[in-house]
Design a protein around this motif. Sequence first.
Motif, PDB file in Angstrom:
ATOM      1  N   UNK A 207       0.830  -1.121   0.078  1.00 34.28           N
ATOM      2  CA  UNK A 207      -0.050   0.000   0.056  1.00 34.28           C
ATOM      3  C   UNK A 207       1.047   1.336   0.070  1.00 34.28           C
ATOM      4  N   UNK A 208       0.229   2.628   0.002  1.00 34.72           N
ATOM      5  CA  UNK A 208       1.292   3.822   0.175  1.00 34.72           C
ATOM      6  C   UNK A 208       1.729   3.774   1.530  1.00 34.72           C
ATOM      7  N   UNK A 209       2.983   4.549   1.675  1.00 34.20           N
ATOM      8  CA  UNK A 209       3.473   4.665   2.625  1.00 34.20           C
ATOM      9  C   UNK A 209       2.345   5.642   3.714  1.00 34.20           C
ATOM     10  N   UNK A 210       2.456   4.960   4.916  1.00 36.73           N
ATOM     11  CA  UNK A 210       1.022   5.798   5.613  1.00 36.73           C
ATOM     12  C   UNK A 210       1.536   7.121   6.129  1.00 36.73           C
ATOM     13  N   UNK A 211       2.695   7.477   6.111  1.00 35.46           N
ATOM     14  CA  UNK A 211       3.089   8.650   6.626  1.00 35.46           C
ATOM     15  C   UNK A 211       2.969   9.733   5.254  1.00 35.46           C
ATOM     16  N   UNK A 212       2.752   9.261   4.168  1.00 37.45           N
ATOM     17  CA  UNK A 212       2.858  10.030   2.847  1.00 37.45           C
ATOM     18  C   UNK A 212       1.039  10.111   2.401  1.00 37.45           C
ATOM     19  N   UNK A 213       0.333   9.773   3.050  1.00 33.55           N
ATOM     20  CA  UNK A 213      -1.186   9.780   2.417  1.00 33.55           C
ATOM     21  C   UNK A 213      -2.117   9.654   3.431  1.00 33.55           C
ATOM     22  N   UNK A 214      -3.360  10.237   3.228  1.00 33.35           N
ATOM     23  CA  UNK A 214      -4.552   9.946   4.000  1.00 33.35           C
ATOM     24  C   UNK A 214      -5.579   8.807   3.472  1.00 33.35           C
ATOM     25  N   UNK A 215      -5.203   8.160   2.750  1.00 35.40           N
ATOM     26  CA  UNK A 215      -6.054   6.868   2.074  1.00 35.40           C
ATOM     27  C   UNK A 215      -6.119   6.118   3.393  1.00 35.40           C
ATOM     28  N   UNK A 216      -7.104   5.365   3.759  1.00 34.30           N
ATOM     29  CA  UNK A 216      -7.375   4.872   4.944  1.00 34.30           C
ATOM     30  C   UNK A 216      -6.536   3.589   5.268  1.00 34.30           C
ATOM     31  N   UNK A 217      -6.540   2.604   4.025  1.00 32.72           N
ATOM     32  CA  UNK A 217      -5.890   1.593   4.451  1.00 32.72           C
ATOM     33  C   UNK A 217      -4.345   1.716   4.417  1.00 32.72           C
ATOM     34  N   UNK A 218      -3.932   2.814   3.787  1.00 25.65           N
ATOM     35  CA  UNK A 218      -2.419   3.290   3.913  1.00 25.65           C
ATOM     36  C   UNK A 218      -2.051   3.713   5.296  1.00 25.65           C
ATOM     37  N   UNK A 236       6.083   4.885  -2.083  1.00 26.59           N
ATOM     38  CA  UNK A 236       6.837   5.606  -1.038  1.00 26.59           C
ATOM     39  C   UNK A 236       6.905   7.103  -1.548  1.00 26.59           C
ATOM     40  N   UNK A 237       5.527   7.535  -2.014  1.00 28.60           N
ATOM     41  CA  UNK A 237       5.515   8.798  -2.373  1.00 28.60           C
ATOM     42  C   UNK A 237       4.037   9.295  -2.111  1.00 28.60           C
ATOM     43  N   UNK A 238       3.753  10.753  -1.994  1.00 29.00           N
ATOM     44  CA  UNK A 238       2.851  11.272  -1.613  1.00 29.00           C
ATOM     45  C   UNK A 238       1.493  10.875  -2.538  1.00 29.00           C
ATOM     46  N   UNK A 239       0.409  10.327  -2.157  1.00 24.08           N
ATOM     47  CA  UNK A 239      -0.834   9.846  -2.493  1.00 24.08           C
ATOM     48  C   UNK A 239      -1.940  10.906  -2.073  1.00 24.08           C
ATOM     49  N   UNK A 240      -2.499  11.642  -2.876  1.00 25.93           N
ATOM     50  CA  UNK A 240      -3.608  12.459  -2.147  1.00 25.93           C
ATOM     51  C   UNK A 240      -4.688  12.497  -2.996  1.00 25.93           C
TER      52      UNK A 240
END
Length: 467
Positions: A207-218, A236-240
């Motif tokens: 999944x996305x890096x949890x410290x770079x996204x607000x997608x719940x599962x990440x 490992x990048x911002x996912x908005x």
Amino acid sequence: DWIIAPVLGDEIWHAHLHLIPRFKGDNFYYVPPKNKWTPVDEAVYGPKDIYNVPEKKARELRFKAIKYQFKRHYENNHIYHNFCKEKGFGIEDLRTHDDLAKIPLVPDQFFKDYPHGRDFALWLGNVFTGKLPKIVIPGKNPSFDDIINAFNSAGMYISYSSGTSGRHTFIPRDKRTWHIAEYLLGKAAITMSYPIWDYDMKGYLLMPNPFKTNVFAGKGAMVFYDLVSDVKAAIDREVNTEVIQLTMGGGGGIKAAIARAAIARMYKKVVGDIIKWLERNEKEKNRIAFVGAPWLLYEVMVKLKEENRSFDFADKGGVITGGGWKIRENRRIPVSEFRKMVKDTLGIKEEHCLDLYGMVEGNGWMVHCQEGHYLHVPHTYYYPLVLDENFEPVDYGEYGRFAFLDSSTFSYPGFIISGDRVRMLEHCPVCDRPGPVLEPEITRARGAEMRGCAEEVRRMLSTDLGK
């Protein structure tokens, strides 16, 4: 320094996550001091094994917790209070456990029905139960991400999922509710995966890096970094919200085309990186754990089969997937087929390949048992329901729309009707744990769009897959 204190009880390791300063100056408890526990905390933190509480005890804990939380939301959430009044149900109507099924349920579509701009901030504030911290919104025309970041900077955890339409589901959590969500996720995963879990194992987050996204599962997978010493994230990048909208919305334009092309390149690199990661850990004889979207691991295994390669992590590996069984646009892989593929390709035993079912709207985590791969409901704080087309409860063994009363959500009413189609059984047909279970295959109810964090990531990264 952070502390993880595993406690051996009833022959199961239980991770009790205590004082963990994840960020400098940010000391917090996953488990609050016991002298401050409410009935909700008793139901959440009290049981060592949340899936193995005798039914009578679980029933008592659940009723007290839900009654406590219903009263809070009824008295402190203007929208939910008016909703309950329209339904003719109040605090005085909640007398016995049988009355739980009468509590007014909020359709999950409510959390998609929001305005744009500064009005979105007002909508979040109205959904929230209690007093908000001071929120400073930048600019005259803030985007969703601007507002989310403003709330989160004030100590909130606004996270979201979305459907194929690109319409997001936003849920406002305060710190307390967020820490409960993380704690329960970690507790659920470790309880059911025991004894494969080891803090010193290597983890790969699909999944996305949890410290770079607000997608719940990440975002929710932040706890993975506290449970395993070394974790690598696939994205490992911002996912908005803009990235998701561009890659999932199917729209045209140069910006969308560039975003999809960049993510397609990243997808190919991720598959290669995972294979190199497997090679290194097999050579070093490390224990490993994959956590996250199953379709990404599926693509890795397809690549390995094409190259006639395999690995052997028979007693050194585990997989916990988080839904998203739509592997390609025209194919959904059965969970049992996926487990067999994991065994044949990675050598990981089928009993150590588990699926976890949850959703952005709640903190209820249902996890496969190793014995039969049924999804066990954490019945001390979470009351599951299956509804017919008239939204009336059906008996065990019948298919219907999944709904739940989640007592662990302090910041919003967690009494929700989902868009998922399930079948619930009174007991697991295979193992001896008490409490209800869901059958492993969860699908969307008729008329409900495909959605979920794993599906978002699949569509983002596989934009050009198969072309």
